[in-house]
Design a protein around this motif. Structure first.
Motif, mmCIF file in Angstrom:
data_model
loop_
_atom_site.group_PDB
_atom_site.id
_atom_site.type_symbol
_atom_site.label_atom_id
_atom_site.label_comp_id
_atom_site.label_asym_id
_atom_site.label_seq_id
_atom_site.Cartn_x
_atom_site.Cartn_y
_atom_site.Cartn_z
ATOM 1 N N ARG A 66 0.766 -1.315 -0.102
ATOM 2 C CA ARG A 66 0.039 0.062 -0.084
ATOM 3 C C ARG A 66 0.730 1.154 -0.044
ATOM 4 O O ARG A 66 0.528 2.210 -0.660
ATOM 5 N N GLN A 67 1.832 1.114 0.808
ATOM 6 C CA GLN A 67 2.742 2.444 0.966
ATOM 7 C C GLN A 67 3.648 2.691 -0.375
ATOM 8 O O GLN A 67 3.787 3.821 -0.845
ATOM 9 N N VAL A 68 3.971 1.491 -1.302
ATOM 10 C CA VAL A 68 4.814 1.570 -2.259
ATOM 11 C C VAL A 68 3.623 2.222 -3.317
ATOM 12 O O VAL A 68 4.210 2.980 -4.152
ATOM 13 N N GLN A 69 2.370 1.939 -3.494
ATOM 14 C CA GLN A 69 1.621 2.260 -4.448
ATOM 15 C C GLN A 69 1.209 3.776 -4.452
ATOM 16 O O GLN A 69 1.267 4.402 -5.118
ATOM 17 N N ALA A 70 1.365 4.050 -2.986
ATOM 18 C CA ALA A 70 0.987 5.727 -2.801
ATOM 19 C C ALA A 70 2.208 6.536 -3.304
ATOM 20 O O ALA A 70 2.123 7.734 -3.794
ATOM 21 N N LEU A 71 3.642 5.814 -3.214
ATOM 22 C CA LEU A 71 4.774 6.635 -3.682
ATOM 23 C C LEU A 71 4.762 6.680 -5.083
ATOM 24 O O LEU A 71 5.264 7.715 -5.785
ATOM 25 N N ILE A 72 4.256 5.556 -5.939
ATOM 26 C CA ILE A 72 3.902 5.583 -7.162
ATOM 27 C C ILE A 72 3.054 6.682 -7.519
ATOM 28 O O ILE A 72 3.197 7.555 -8.508
ATOM 29 N N ASP A 73 1.938 6.705 -7.043
ATOM 30 C CA ASP A 73 0.745 7.760 -7.211
ATOM 31 C C ASP A 73 1.268 9.196 -7.067
ATOM 32 O O ASP A 73 0.600 10.005 -7.627
ATOM 33 N N ASP A 74 1.973 9.619 -6.133
ATOM 34 C CA ASP A 74 2.286 11.040 -5.809
ATOM 35 C C ASP A 74 3.680 11.251 -6.441
ATOM 36 O O ASP A 74 4.066 12.319 -6.597
ATOM 37 N N GLY A 75 4.127 10.191 -7.440
ATOM 38 C CA GLY A 75 5.378 10.478 -8.397
ATOM 39 C C GLY A 75 6.575 10.374 -7.634
ATOM 40 O O GLY A 75 7.652 10.741 -8.460
ATOM 41 N N THR A 76 6.845 10.006 -6.377
ATOM 42 C CA THR A 76 8.059 9.640 -5.529
ATOM 43 C C THR A 76 8.930 8.591 -6.243
ATOM 44 O O THR A 76 9.859 8.835 -6.683
ATOM 45 N N ILE A 77 8.225 7.701 -6.886
ATOM 46 C CA ILE A 77 8.651 6.519 -7.591
ATOM 47 C C ILE A 77 8.406 6.709 -8.947
ATOM 48 O O ILE A 77 7.335 6.878 -9.199
ATOM 49 N N HIS A 78 9.509 6.968 -9.810
ATOM 50 C CA HIS A 78 9.071 7.348 -11.083
ATOM 51 C C HIS A 78 10.046 6.854 -12.082
ATOM 52 O O HIS A 78 11.377 6.505 -11.565
ATOM 53 N N GLY A 79 10.172 7.088 -13.217
ATOM 54 C CA GLY A 79 11.196 6.703 -14.258
ATOM 55 C C GLY A 79 11.642 5.117 -14.122
ATOM 56 O O GLY A 79 10.849 4.366 -14.209
ATOM 57 N N GLY A 80 13.117 5.087 -14.310
ATOM 58 C CA GLY A 80 13.658 3.624 -14.299
ATOM 59 C C GLY A 80 13.339 2.923 -13.156
ATOM 60 O O GLY A 80 13.478 1.608 -13.284
ATOM 61 N N MET A 81 13.017 3.367 -12.054
ATOM 62 C CA MET A 81 12.664 2.521 -10.836
ATOM 63 C C MET A 81 11.357 1.991 -10.907
ATOM 64 O O MET A 81 11.084 0.658 -10.255
ATOM 65 N N LEU A 82 10.405 2.333 -11.784
ATOM 66 C CA LEU A 82 9.215 2.009 -11.852
ATOM 67 C C LEU A 82 8.906 0.343 -12.089
ATOM 68 O O LEU A 82 8.289 -0.570 -11.620
ATOM 69 N N PRO A 83 9.838 -0.104 -13.342
ATOM 70 C CA PRO A 83 9.619 -1.396 -13.588
ATOM 71 C C PRO A 83 10.230 -2.510 -12.563
ATOM 72 O O PRO A 83 9.483 -3.321 -12.240
ATOM 73 N N LYS A 84 11.151 -1.783 -11.462
ATOM 74 C CA LYS A 84 11.798 -2.768 -10.720
ATOM 75 C C LYS A 84 10.788 -2.848 -9.486
ATOM 76 O O LYS A 84 10.751 -4.019 -8.792
ATOM 77 N N ILE A 85 10.153 -1.631 -9.280
ATOM 78 C CA ILE A 85 9.303 -1.882 -8.158
ATOM 79 C C ILE A 85 7.886 -2.477 -8.641
ATOM 80 O O ILE A 85 7.378 -3.100 -7.769
ATOM 81 N N GLY A 86 7.676 -2.683 -9.770
ATOM 82 C CA GLY A 86 6.411 -3.207 -10.225
ATOM 83 C C GLY A 86 6.642 -4.880 -9.920
ATOM 84 O O GLY A 86 5.850 -5.521 -9.796
ATOM 85 N N CYS A 87 7.809 -5.310 -10.662
ATOM 86 C CA CYS A 87 8.383 -6.624 -10.351
ATOM 87 C C CYS A 87 8.310 -6.857 -8.798
ATOM 88 O O CYS A 87 7.843 -7.988 -8.665
ATOM 89 N N ALA A 88 8.903 -6.185 -7.925
ATOM 90 C CA ALA A 88 8.879 -6.508 -6.619
ATOM 91 C C ALA A 88 7.561 -6.666 -5.986
ATOM 92 O O ALA A 88 7.120 -7.281 -5.351
ATOM 93 N N LEU A 89 6.711 -5.616 -6.256
ATOM 94 C CA LEU A 89 5.203 -5.750 -5.738
ATOM 95 C C LEU A 89 4.561 -6.875 -6.482
ATOM 96 O O LEU A 89 3.835 -7.670 -5.718
ATOM 97 N N ASP A 90 4.604 -7.314 -7.624
ATOM 98 C CA ASP A 90 4.108 -8.477 -8.197
ATOM 99 C C ASP A 90 4.576 -9.838 -7.322
ATOM 100 O O ASP A 90 3.527 -10.661 -7.007
ATOM 101 N N ALA A 91 5.912 -9.728 -7.221
ATOM 102 C CA ALA A 91 6.516 -10.959 -6.208
ATOM 103 C C ALA A 91 5.694 -11.215 -4.916
ATOM 104 O O ALA A 91 5.375 -11.932 -4.633
ATOM 105 N N VAL A 92 5.726 -10.072 -4.197
ATOM 106 C CA VAL A 92 5.366 -10.224 -2.810
ATOM 107 C C VAL A 92 3.737 -10.427 -2.938
ATOM 108 O O VAL A 92 3.209 -11.152 -2.017
ATOM 109 N N ARG A 93 3.014 -9.754 -3.752
ATOM 110 C CA ARG A 93 1.700 -10.259 -4.034
ATOM 111 C C ARG A 93 1.201 -11.732 -4.584
ATOM 112 O O ARG A 93 0.184 -12.166 -4.218
ATOM 113 N N GLY A 94 2.289 -12.234 -5.168
ATOM 114 C CA GLY A 94 2.380 -13.499 -5.565
ATOM 115 C C GLY A 94 2.826 -14.564 -4.431
ATOM 116 O O GLY A 94 2.835 -15.803 -4.826
#
Length: 297
Positions: free
Chosen positions: A237-265
């Motif tokens: 939830r915290q990571v998604q909020a950081l994405i939504d407010d633009g704190t996480i952006h650019g090249g970090m987004l794919p890695k964060i997406g991969c990490a989120l998918d893994a923990v949700r999986g």
């Protein structure tokens, strides 16, 4: 030369601090995505190999998934072929795919295997084509444009995404006390080879193995807040909020997406750590503070 009393105490403190982590994670699977500067600097290559060997010796089950983009670009340049990218993904025609397979499945994979074995490990290299490990499907890119009535579909060749993972060969290697080292090449239903993003492959393999941890080595310190401070101990939830407010952006987004998918999986935790730091993997796993960003489900 013997250690002085202060240095000896510091060494003992580090060893004692690592004990509960060794006990907790003994027998657990750790998937490590290996890439970036850690794969290009000779000193860091040896540091990484020793980390993996130590992990295995204390009872962990490391599984390595590696990239190799710079090495592919270098060989393409040597044979006079230009590297082209669309949205950060390599345009991969048949000739380029041959180079990708040669570099990832051959040169890079076997160098990693050799480094681990040279430092006392027992590694085995494979690609997603071995043992029917990675089933791929072709990846296409669509672009929306106000000038077009329908989205533009861009064909970037032999670039794929993970359709499914058959974990049997990896589990067989782990049970045989080997360290699997996997190149991110998959095979499609048509028998064609596909180049797949190594972060995505690492995340999917971590999911199907029900890994304790996914560690993504990067060339950054981790996830930073807007003031430049390292963030850790984040939940989805915290990571998604950081994405939504633009704190996480650019090249970090794919890695964060991969990490989120893994923990949700089902992966217990994902770590984004700075591979430019010597023994980064050990510091993250065996110390209270760690050095990167920890993400839990």
């Amino acid at each position: 030369m013997a250690l002085d009393a202060q240095a000896a105490t510091q060494v003992a403190h580090v060893l004692i601090e690592s004990l509960p982590y060794i006990r907790r994670f003994s027998g657990k699977t750790m998937v490590v995505k290996y890439g970036g500067n850690a794969m290009e600097n000779e000193h860091l290559k040896n540091s990484f190999a020793r980390d993996i060997v130590l992990m295995k010796l204390v009872g962990f089950n490391p599984v390595i998934v590696h990239g190799g983009g710079p090495q592919i670009s270098s060989l393409l340049k040597r044979i006079g072929k230009e590297s082209r990218f669309v949205d950060g993904m390599r345009v991969t025609d048949s000739e380029t795919m041959d180079v990708v397979e040669m570099v990832l499945g051959g040169l890079v994979n076997k160098e990693i295997v050799n480094n681990i074995n040279r430092h006392g490990g027992c590694a085995v290299g494979l690609t997603g084509k071995d043992g029917d490990l990675i089933h791929a499907r072709k990846l296409t890119i669509t672009r929306n444009s106000p000038d077009l009535q329908a989205p533009e579909i861009i064909d970037i060749g032999h670039v794929g995404e993970v359709a499914s993972i058959d974990k049997a060969i990896v589990e067989t290697l782990i049970s045989g006390n080997f360290i699997p080292v996997i190149a991110p090449i998959g095979v499609g239903p048509d028998g064609q080879s596909y180049n797949i993003n190594a972060d995505l492959v690492a995340g999917k393999i971590a999911e199907v193995l029900r890994a304790e941890k996914l560690l993504l080595l990067t060339d950054t310190t981790g996830v930073l807040d807007q003031a430049g401070n390292l963030l850790t101990g984040l939940d989805a939830r915290q990571v998604q909020a950081l994405i939504d407010d633009g704190t996480i952006h650019g090249g970090m987004l794919p890695k964060i997406g991969c990490a989120l998918d893994a923990v949700r999986g089902g992966v217990k935790a994902a770590h984004i750590i700075d591979g430019r730091i010597e023994h980064a993997v050990l510091v993250e796993l065996f110390t209270d503070a760690g050095i990167g960003t920890l993400i839990r489900g």
